[in-house]
Design a protein around this motif. Structure first.
Motif, PDB file in Angstrom:
ATOM      1  N   GLY A 132       0.799  -1.227   0.000  1.00 32.49           N
ATOM      2  CA  GLY A 132       0.000   0.000   0.000  1.00 32.49           C
ATOM      3  C   GLY A 132       0.833   1.279   0.000  1.00 32.49           C
ATOM      4  N   ILE A 133       2.044   1.207  -0.553  1.00 31.74           N
ATOM      5  CA  ILE A 133       2.931   2.370  -0.611  1.00 31.74           C
ATOM      6  C   ILE A 133       2.784   3.023  -1.987  1.00 31.74           C
ATOM      7  CG2 ILE A 133       5.325   3.182  -0.481  1.00 31.74           C
ATOM      8  CD1 ILE A 133       5.909   0.655   1.213  1.00 31.74           C
ATOM      9  N   PRO A 134       2.408   4.306  -2.049  1.00 33.57           N
ATOM     10  CA  PRO A 134       2.197   4.961  -3.346  1.00 33.57           C
ATOM     11  C   PRO A 134       3.523   5.256  -4.067  1.00 33.57           C
ATOM     12  CG  PRO A 134       1.976   6.560  -1.590  1.00 33.57           C
ATOM     13  CD  PRO A 134       2.145   5.220  -0.925  1.00 33.57           C
ATOM     14  N   PRO A 191      19.564   5.619   9.566  1.00 35.16           N
ATOM     15  CA  PRO A 191      18.396   5.731  10.457  1.00 35.16           C
ATOM     16  C   PRO A 191      17.075   5.729   9.692  1.00 35.16           C
ATOM     17  CG  PRO A 191      20.102   7.252  11.144  1.00 35.16           C
ATOM     18  CD  PRO A 191      20.512   6.710   9.802  1.00 35.16           C
ATOM     19  N   THR A 192      17.050   6.399   8.530  1.00 33.47           N
ATOM     20  CA  THR A 192      15.823   6.420   7.717  1.00 33.47           C
ATOM     21  C   THR A 192      15.546   5.048   7.132  1.00 33.47           C
ATOM     22  OG1 THR A 192      16.167   8.741   7.143  1.00 33.47           O
ATOM     23  CG2 THR A 192      14.697   7.464   5.719  1.00 33.47           C
ATOM     24  N   PHE A 193      16.602   4.392   6.632  1.00 33.61           N
ATOM     25  CA  PHE A 193      16.433   3.046   6.069  1.00 33.61           C
ATOM     26  C   PHE A 193      15.916   2.085   7.131  1.00 33.61           C
ATOM     27  CE2 PHE A 193      18.040  -1.231   5.208  1.00 33.61           C
ATOM     28  CZ  PHE A 193      17.532  -1.450   3.936  1.00 33.61           C
ATOM     29  N   LYS A 194      16.481   2.146   8.338  1.00 37.79           N
ATOM     30  CA  LYS A 194      16.080   1.255   9.417  1.00 37.79           C
ATOM     31  C   LYS A 194      14.630   1.497   9.823  1.00 37.79           C
ATOM     32  CE  LYS A 194      17.345  -0.138  14.125  1.00 37.79           C
ATOM     33  NZ  LYS A 194      18.285   0.113  15.275  1.00 37.79           N
ATOM     34  N   ALA A 195      14.233   2.780   9.905  1.00 34.93           N
ATOM     35  CA  ALA A 195      12.876   3.119  10.342  1.00 34.93           C
ATOM     36  C   ALA A 195      11.825   2.757   9.304  1.00 34.93           C
ATOM     37  CB  ALA A 195      12.793   4.617  10.669  1.00 34.93           C
ATOM     38  N   TYR A 196      12.153   2.833   8.005  1.00 29.71           N
ATOM     39  CA  TYR A 196      11.154   2.627   6.952  1.00 29.71           C
ATOM     40  C   TYR A 196      11.396   1.359   6.118  1.00 29.71           C
ATOM     41  CZ  TYR A 196       9.410   7.256   8.038  1.00 29.71           C
ATOM     42  OH  TYR A 196       8.854   8.354   8.689  1.00 29.71           O
ATOM     43  N   HIS A 197      12.305   0.502   6.602  1.00 27.47           N
ATOM     44  CA  HIS A 197      12.552  -0.763   5.910  1.00 27.47           C
ATOM     45  C   HIS A 197      11.267  -1.589   5.867  1.00 27.47           C
ATOM     46  CE1 HIS A 197      13.595  -5.129   6.086  1.00 27.47           C
ATOM     47  NE2 HIS A 197      14.290  -4.789   5.013  1.00 27.47           N
ATOM     48  N   VAL A 198      11.004  -2.221   4.745  1.00 33.74           N
ATOM     49  CA  VAL A 198       9.805  -3.045   4.566  1.00 33.74           C
ATOM     50  C   VAL A 198      10.188  -4.513   4.675  1.00 33.74           C
ATOM     51  CG1 VAL A 198       7.969  -3.735   2.973  1.00 33.74           C
ATOM     52  CG2 VAL A 198       8.635  -1.326   3.159  1.00 33.74           C
ATOM     53  N   VAL A 216      16.485  -2.946  -4.513  1.00 32.94           N
ATOM     54  CA  VAL A 216      15.042  -3.034  -4.266  1.00 32.94           C
ATOM     55  C   VAL A 216      14.714  -2.571  -2.846  1.00 32.94           C
ATOM     56  CG1 VAL A 216      13.064  -4.600  -4.124  1.00 32.94           C
ATOM     57  CG2 VAL A 216      14.746  -4.891  -5.945  1.00 32.94           C
ATOM     58  N   ALA A 217      15.475  -3.035  -1.866  1.00 36.57           N
ATOM     59  CA  ALA A 217      15.237  -2.634  -0.481  1.00 36.57           C
ATOM     60  C   ALA A 217      15.415  -1.124  -0.330  1.00 36.57           C
ATOM     61  CB  ALA A 217      16.191  -3.374   0.451  1.00 36.57           C
ATOM     62  N   ASN A 218      16.397  -0.556  -1.013  1.00 36.49           N
ATOM     63  CA  ASN A 218      16.662   0.884  -0.940  1.00 36.49           C
ATOM     64  C   ASN A 218      15.502   1.697  -1.522  1.00 36.49           C
ATOM     65  OD1 ASN A 218      17.855   3.537  -2.173  1.00 36.49           O
ATOM     66  ND2 ASN A 218      19.394   2.867  -0.661  1.00 36.49           N
ATOM     67  N   ILE A 219      14.997   1.262  -2.672  1.00 37.63           N
ATOM     68  CA  ILE A 219      13.880   1.967  -3.319  1.00 37.63           C
ATOM     69  C   ILE A 219      12.626   1.914  -2.450  1.00 37.63           C
ATOM     70  CG2 ILE A 219      12.300   1.965  -5.296  1.00 37.63           C
ATOM     71  CD1 ILE A 219      14.634   0.875  -6.996  1.00 37.63           C
ATOM     72  N   VAL A 220      12.302   0.730  -1.968  1.00 41.30           N
ATOM     73  CA  VAL A 220      11.069   0.553  -1.193  1.00 41.30           C
ATOM     74  C   VAL A 220      11.123   1.355   0.104  1.00 41.30           C
ATOM     75  CG1 VAL A 220       9.612  -1.116   0.018  1.00 41.30           C
ATOM     76  CG2 VAL A 220      10.603  -1.714  -2.196  1.00 41.30           C
ATOM     77  N   ALA A 221      12.248   1.315   0.809  1.00 43.76           N
ATOM     78  CA  ALA A 221      12.381   2.078   2.058  1.00 43.76           C
ATOM     79  C   ALA A 221      12.291   3.573   1.787  1.00 43.76           C
ATOM     80  CB  ALA A 221      13.694   1.729   2.744  1.00 43.76           C
ATOM     81  N   ALA A 222      12.953   4.054   0.735  1.00 39.63           N
ATOM     82  CA  ALA A 222      12.929   5.481   0.392  1.00 39.63           C
ATOM     83  C   ALA A 222      11.519   5.928   0.012  1.00 39.63           C
ATOM     84  CB  ALA A 222      13.895   5.758  -0.758  1.00 39.63           C
ATOM     85  N   CYS A 223      10.800   5.091  -0.755  1.00 39.15           N
ATOM     86  CA  CYS A 223       9.435   5.430  -1.156  1.00 39.15           C
ATOM     87  C   CYS A 223       8.487   5.399   0.039  1.00 39.15           C
ATOM     88  CB  CYS A 223       8.960   4.477  -2.242  1.00 39.15           C
ATOM     89  SG  CYS A 223       9.732   4.753  -3.852  1.00 39.15           S
ATOM     90  N   ASN A 224       8.747   4.492   0.988  1.00 35.89           N
ATOM     91  CA  ASN A 224       7.940   4.410   2.204  1.00 35.89           C
ATOM     92  C   ASN A 224       8.131   5.686   3.032  1.00 35.89           C
ATOM     93  OD1 ASN A 224       6.198   3.182   4.047  1.00 35.89           O
ATOM     94  ND2 ASN A 224       7.848   2.123   5.128  1.00 35.89           N
ATOM     95  N   TYR A 225       9.366   6.168   3.104  1.00 41.98           N
ATOM     96  CA  TYR A 225       9.671   7.414   3.817  1.00 41.98           C
ATOM     97  C   TYR A 225       9.041   8.608   3.099  1.00 41.98           C
ATOM     98  CZ  TYR A 225      12.460  11.563   4.897  1.00 41.98           C
ATOM     99  OH  TYR A 225      12.865  12.855   5.211  1.00 41.98           O
ATOM    100  N   ALA A 226       9.180   8.646   1.778  1.00 43.56           N
ATOM    101  CA  ALA A 226       8.623   9.761   0.995  1.00 43.56           C
ATOM    102  C   ALA A 226       7.100   9.807   1.107  1.00 43.56           C
ATOM    103  CB  ALA A 226       9.040   9.625  -0.471  1.00 43.56           C
ATOM    104  N   ASP A 233       5.375   8.845   3.678  1.00 36.92           N
ATOM    105  CA  ASP A 233       5.059   9.325   5.018  1.00 36.92           C
ATOM    106  C   ASP A 233       5.266  10.834   5.136  1.00 36.92           C
ATOM    107  OD1 ASP A 233       4.394   9.003   7.810  1.00 36.92           O
ATOM    108  OD2 ASP A 233       6.530   9.171   8.269  1.00 36.92           O
ATOM    109  N   ARG A 234       6.284  11.357   4.464  1.00 29.11           N
ATOM    110  CA  ARG A 234       6.622  12.784   4.614  1.00 29.11           C
ATOM    111  C   ARG A 234       6.053  13.675   3.510  1.00 29.11           C
ATOM    112  NH1 ARG A 234      12.622  15.243   6.037  1.00 29.11           N
ATOM    113  NH2 ARG A 234      11.948  17.426   6.285  1.00 29.11           N
ATOM    114  N   TYR A 235       5.966  13.154   2.281  1.00 30.12           N
ATOM    115  CA  TYR A 235       5.529  13.987   1.155  1.00 30.12           C
ATOM    116  C   TYR A 235       4.261  13.475   0.465  1.00 30.12           C
ATOM    117  CZ  TYR A 235      10.361  15.561   1.718  1.00 30.12           C
ATOM    118  OH  TYR A 235      11.561  16.050   2.231  1.00 30.12           O
TER     119      TYR A 235
END
Length: 231
Positions: free
Chosen positions: A144-146, A189-196, A207-217, A219-221
């Motif tokens: 469910g991550i846009p 810290p961001t990767f750890k907090a938003y890791h899927v 893949v892990a980097n993209i998904v975590a970054a998109c999960n953070y984005a 949440d914030r944007y």
């Protein structure tokens, strides 16, 4: 005198013979006797049949045989009932075992079919930038991550030029000892907090980097599509 003894002895012998014959006659008569019922006229008699002892013995033996046969029948009936109950219990146990085996086989078959369907639904992704983005989008959809292919691709090119091993060793994060890493330059810290869960716990894994970054984005944007600069 001698002649007198001989004569006397001869007469006694004859008397004895008569006596013995009489006793024999009486003994034979005892086998069949006459009964005179009450009120019968004098001289009237009713002959009773002689008692047959062999009939009494035979009757007792017959009764004993019948009782023995009855006991044998009871025993045979009980054995038959026990055998029937045992056969019924065995059939029930066999049916239960068969049902259990069929249930286990059905469950295993369903599990195998589910795994097969899952394998069919999970496409194979190429080990390149295009494949990494598509695989990340596949996971993001389930979580469910846009985000869109174009929005992710645009930010990757700006942040790392598509190099999954890229690292920033000069900005403020690097100065603080937590340099940005990977395709979308995520700090630890961001990767750890938003890791899927389900992706590798590795900042450099594309893949892990993209998904975590998109999960953070998200949440914030609201979405990585809304990011057009450093974030």
């Amino acid at each position: 005198m001698s002649a007198s003894r001989t004569l006397g002895h001869s007469r006694l012998t004859k008397a004895h013979k008569l006596s013995i014959a009489g006793v024999s006659t009486l003994g034979a008569a005892a086998l069949a006797f006459s009964l005179v019922p009450a009120g019968a006229a004098q001289g009237d008699t009713i002959s009773a049949a002689p008692v047959a002892w062999t009939q009494v013995v035979d009757g007792a033996q017959t009764k004993a045989v019948q009782q023995n046969l009855a006991v044998q029948q009871v025993v045979a009936d009980k054995k038959a009932a026990d055998a029937a109950a045992k056969a019924k219990a065995a059939a029930k146990a066999k049916a239960a075992a068969k049902a259990k085996a069929e249930a286990a086989a059905k469950k295993a078959r369903e599990k195998k079919e589910a795994a097969s369907r899952s394998a069919v639904r999970t496409p194979a992704f190429a080990n390149n930038l295009d494949g990494w983005i598509k695989e990340a989008l596949f996971i993001m959809k389930k979580e469910g991550i846009p985000g869109s292919y174009s929005g992710i691709h645009r930010n990757i090119i700006r942040e790392s030029s598509g190099n999954p091993m890229a690292i920033n060793n000069w900005d403020i994060n690097a100065q603080n000892g937590i340099p940005s890493k990977g395709l979308l330059q995520v700090i630890y810290p961001t990767f750890k907090a938003y890791h899927v869960k389900g992706t590798k716990f590795d900042q450099y894994d594309p893949v892990a980097n993209i998904v975590a970054a998109c999960n953070y984005a998200a949440d914030r944007y609201g979405s990585m599509d809304n990011v057009n600069s450093a974030y």
